[in-house]
Design an enzyme around this catalytic site. Structure first.
Site, PDB file in Angstrom:
ATOM      1  N   TYR A  55       0.823  -1.212   0.000  1.00 39.79           N
ATOM      2  CA  TYR A  55       0.000   0.000   0.000  1.00 39.79           C
ATOM      3  C   TYR A  55       0.858   1.265   0.000  1.00 39.79           C
ATOM      4  CZ  TYR A  55      -4.537  -2.239   0.357  1.00 39.79           C
ATOM      5  OH  TYR A  55      -5.667  -2.952   0.073  1.00 39.79           O
ATOM      6  N   LYS A 186      -5.131  22.760 -20.990  1.00 41.07           N
ATOM      7  CA  LYS A 186      -4.507  23.892 -20.300  1.00 41.07           C
ATOM      8  C   LYS A 186      -2.991  23.664 -20.172  1.00 41.07           C
ATOM      9  CE  LYS A 186      -6.906  26.711 -19.052  1.00 41.07           C
ATOM     10  NZ  LYS A 186      -7.469  27.798 -19.903  1.00 41.07           N
ATOM     11  N   CYS A 383       2.595 -18.307  -4.899  1.00 40.95           N
ATOM     12  CA  CYS A 383       3.300 -18.138  -3.630  1.00 40.95           C
ATOM     13  C   CYS A 383       2.357 -18.348  -2.450  1.00 40.95           C
ATOM     14  CB  CYS A 383       4.014 -16.799  -3.601  1.00 40.95           C
ATOM     15  SG  CYS A 383       5.349 -16.776  -2.418  1.00 40.95           S
ATOM     16  N   GLN A 387       0.463 -21.808  -1.201  1.00 38.13           N
ATOM     17  CA  GLN A 387       0.467 -22.314   0.179  1.00 38.13           C
ATOM     18  C   GLN A 387      -0.961 -22.556   0.658  1.00 38.13           C
ATOM     19  OE1 GLN A 387       2.728 -19.295   2.277  1.00 38.13           O
ATOM     20  NE2 GLN A 387       4.673 -19.914   1.356  1.00 38.13           N
ATOM     21  N   HIS A 509       7.023 -16.827  -8.255  1.00 37.20           N
ATOM     22  CA  HIS A 509       6.225 -15.716  -8.811  1.00 37.20           C
ATOM     23  C   HIS A 509       6.434 -15.678 -10.323  1.00 37.20           C
ATOM     24  CE1 HIS A 509       4.794 -13.633  -5.193  1.00 37.20           C
ATOM     25  NE2 HIS A 509       5.880 -14.120  -4.637  1.00 37.20           N
ATOM     26  N   GLU A 511       4.748 -14.472 -12.575  1.00 39.09           N
ATOM     27  CA  GLU A 511       4.349 -13.205 -13.204  1.00 39.09           C
ATOM     28  C   GLU A 511       5.550 -12.259 -13.374  1.00 39.09           C
ATOM     29  OE1 GLU A 511       3.859 -14.065 -10.135  1.00 39.09           O
ATOM     30  OE2 GLU A 511       3.750 -12.394  -8.729  1.00 39.09           O
TER      31      GLU A 511
HETATM   32  N1  GLN Z   1       3.885 -15.037   3.279  1.00 35.04           N
HETATM   33  C1  GLN Z   1       4.316 -16.165   2.526  1.00 35.04           C
HETATM   34  C2  GLN Z   1       5.778 -16.489   2.769  1.00 35.04           C
HETATM   35  O1  GLN Z   1       6.516 -15.693   3.261  1.00 35.04           O
HETATM   36  C3  GLN Z   1       4.076 -15.952   1.054  1.00 35.04           C
HETATM   37  C4  GLN Z   1       4.936 -14.894   0.444  1.00 35.04           C
HETATM   38  C5  GLN Z   1       4.474 -14.419  -0.901  1.00 35.04           C
HETATM   39  O2  GLN Z   1       3.327 -14.646  -1.308  1.00 35.04           O
HETATM   40  N2  GLN Z   1       5.330 -13.700  -1.606  1.00 35.04           N
HETATM   41  O3  GLN Z   1       6.221 -17.580   2.452  1.00 35.04           O
END
Ligand code: GLN
Length: 539
Positions: A55, A186, A383, A387, A509, A511
């Site tokens: 954020y 403007k 990630c 989990q 990740h 992405e």
């Molecule tokens: N909080 C989780 C961890 O530390 C997942 C981290 C994440 O999604 N980047 O393993």
């Protein structure tokens, strides 16, 4: 030929898209086969953005070399289709830190250490070192913040001094509001921003104008007159249907030719095959034939920048599959109770459950994962998403009702996710997670993972402290969860799959490595599964 420099400075306000303008210029130069690299400066005193909340900062982008960097690096990589390195990221924290360390080591004995010249020299020497070591034709230096801020004033001064030693082209990105009442663009704010730059001793070669509509000739003329630069150097940066069209839009206006001329580069021909393949990708992005709905489930959805790379990865996969993807943002904290209304999930053709830290919203994510598994809606967990896919599976399919991650419930009887061994003794927070590119093996030819990558070994970027608890491998496997990817030493589970339907979670990740011209394989697979789901619903 020695490296040439472009310095991008924003005036008036943040959020004008300096990153996109920088990336578009990188791409334009790449279309001519010049080697162009970015440098990003951020004024904050954190060493890097890794300790900031999304954020505060938006997404924390991670590079192969473990660096946690500003999300603009994601834009550069997506446009350039190149992996970049952490030394290209300069922050106030890094710069002040090294000047102070040098002072303690006696590097400035006898002197009063000051912003000018010690800090500014540090900046110039870092930039020159990048040029020496990487030997780009052009370094494009994007200056975070806005002209007039205290935070970046010393950096702007360093850039002025850089121009005394090297060939530097300055770009001023500014904003042109259109007043509804009069319908007129403007220019006064842009003039004021320009004047502030002049006060800093910088006279930009180009003014790029962000606006909602096309820059009018009369507006250009007025700005050119006040800024005392020729009309063709006032560049239109109006809203586009896709960001990836901006390099082409800039070239349509002849900005490429003027820029190359100003830089004094040895002339190169345009690489037409590069330009044409980019153009056809842009076309597929703007007017694809298919259309599906994908929900992005997250805990920071109020700030879309938190998931910039996920959103872009879906756009890339959409271009690859010739499909428009309508995104729905699903804030998981609104779905924490089993009796919440989950029809929003049923309406989707695919779901992406994103990464994150801390308990808030995690029960909502678990509920949404359960719903999409039960309804056969394709789901990709990233990630934290992976989990929680494992946790949901343990709860629903293995009867382990209080299953959880030890990050969220350390007292749980069934900790399906636990802290990585390598993390247990770490107390410092900055740059200490399991980060960067890590290899992963995909031994199972029948897995979604293998079908997606078509390779036994893949490398993806990581950022986490917790992992799948190996004590639960056999129990969950017996109940049908497939563990389809491991680290080379087989100690860490990297991929889990439902086995039934399209459900895959990855500890990485993916992405972060998705590029406009090289979409992330897992996102392409998700979109393909979502297209199939859409079609099966229609029949
Ligand atoms: N909080 C989780 C961890 O530390 C997942 C981290 C994440 O999604 N980047 O393993």
């Amino acid at each position: 030929m020695s490296t040439k420099y472009i310095v991008v400075l924003g005036s008036l306000m943040s959020g004008l898209g300096k990153g996109v303008v920088t990336a578009s210029m990188l791409k334009m130069l790449d279309f001519y086969d010049y080697k162009a690299l970015p440098v990003k400066f951020d004024g904050y005193l954190n060493f890097d953005c890794g300790t900031m909340n999304p954020y505060q900062h938006g997404e924390v982008f991670v590079l192969d070399d473990r660096s946690e960097v500003d999300m603009d690096f994601g834009i550069y990589e997506r446009f350039l289709n190149k992996s970049l390195t952490g030394d290209l990221s300069l922050t106030g924290g890094k710069l002040f830190g090294s000047v102070i360390a040098k002072e303690r080591a006696g590097g400035y004995l006898g002197e009063t250490v000051q912003i000018i010249p010690h800090l500014t020299n540090e900046i110039i020497s870092r930039v020159e070192k990048i040029a020496e070591s990487k030997k780009p034709d052009v370094l494009i230096i994007e200056t975070g913040g806005t002209v007039g801020d205290i935070e970046n004033s010393y950096f702007i001064e360093a850039m002025r001094q850089l121009s005394l030693k090297h060939d530097v082209v300055f770009i001023n990105l500014t904003y042109l509001p259109t007043l509804d009442v009069v319908g007129e663009q403007k220019t006064k704010p842009a003039q004021i921003g320009f004047r502030l730059l002049l006060e800093d001793g910088i006279r930009p070669n180009f003014i790029i104008c962000r606006s909602s509509s096309k820059l009018l000739e009369s507006t250009k003329e007025k700005l050119a007159l006040f800024a005392n630069i020729s009309k063709d150097r006032i560049i239109d940066d109006k809203d586009q249907e896709t960001l990836y069209n901006i390099p082409l839009h800039f070239m349509d206006m002849g900005f490429d030719r003027l820029l190359i001329k100003d830089l004094g580069l040895r002339p190169h021909a345009r690489n037409l095959s590069k330009v044409n393949s980019w153009k056809s990708n842009v076309k597929r992005t703007i007017s694809p034939s298919g259309r599906i709905k994908v929900g992005i489930v997250g805990k920071y959805t109020n700030l879309r920048d938190s998931y910039a790379s996920v959103k872009e990865a879906l756009i890339h996969a959409g271009a690859r599959t010739d499909t428009r993807i309508d995104l729905t943002w699903i804030e998981s904290s609104g779905y924490e109770r089993p009796d919440n209304d989950f029809s929003i999930v049923d309406d989707m053709d695919g779901i992406v459950v994103t990464g994150g830290f801390g308990t808030r919203g995690t029960e909502g994510m678990i509920n949404i994962i359960r719903r999409s598994r039960e309804k056969g809606i394709p789901c990709l967990g990233i990630c934290l998403g992976m989990q929680l896919m494992a946790v949901e599976y343990a709860r629903s399919m293995a009867g382990l009702h209080d299953a959880n991650s030890s990050e969220f419930n350390p007292k749980s009887k069934h900790k399906i996710i636990v802290m990585l061994d390598s993390q247990r003794h770490i107390t410092e927070k900055g740059g200490t997670m399991r980060l960067g590119a890590q290899d992963c093996m995909l031994p199972d030819s029948n897995s979604i993972a293998y079908h997606s990558y078509k390779s036994r070994v893949v490398s993806e970027r990581h950022r986490h402290r917790y992992e799948f608890n190996n004590a639960y491998r056999d129990i969950l496997k017996k109940r049908g969860l497939k563990l389809t990817g491991m680290t080379r030493d087989r100690k860490l589970v990297e991929f889990v799959e439902w086995g039934d339907g399209f459900g895959i979670g990855t500890q990485s990740h993916p992405e972060l490595k998705s590029r406009f011209e090289a979409p992330a394989p897992l996102f392409v697979s998700l979109v393909e599964a979502a297209i199939a789901h859409f079609k099966s619903r229609a029949t």
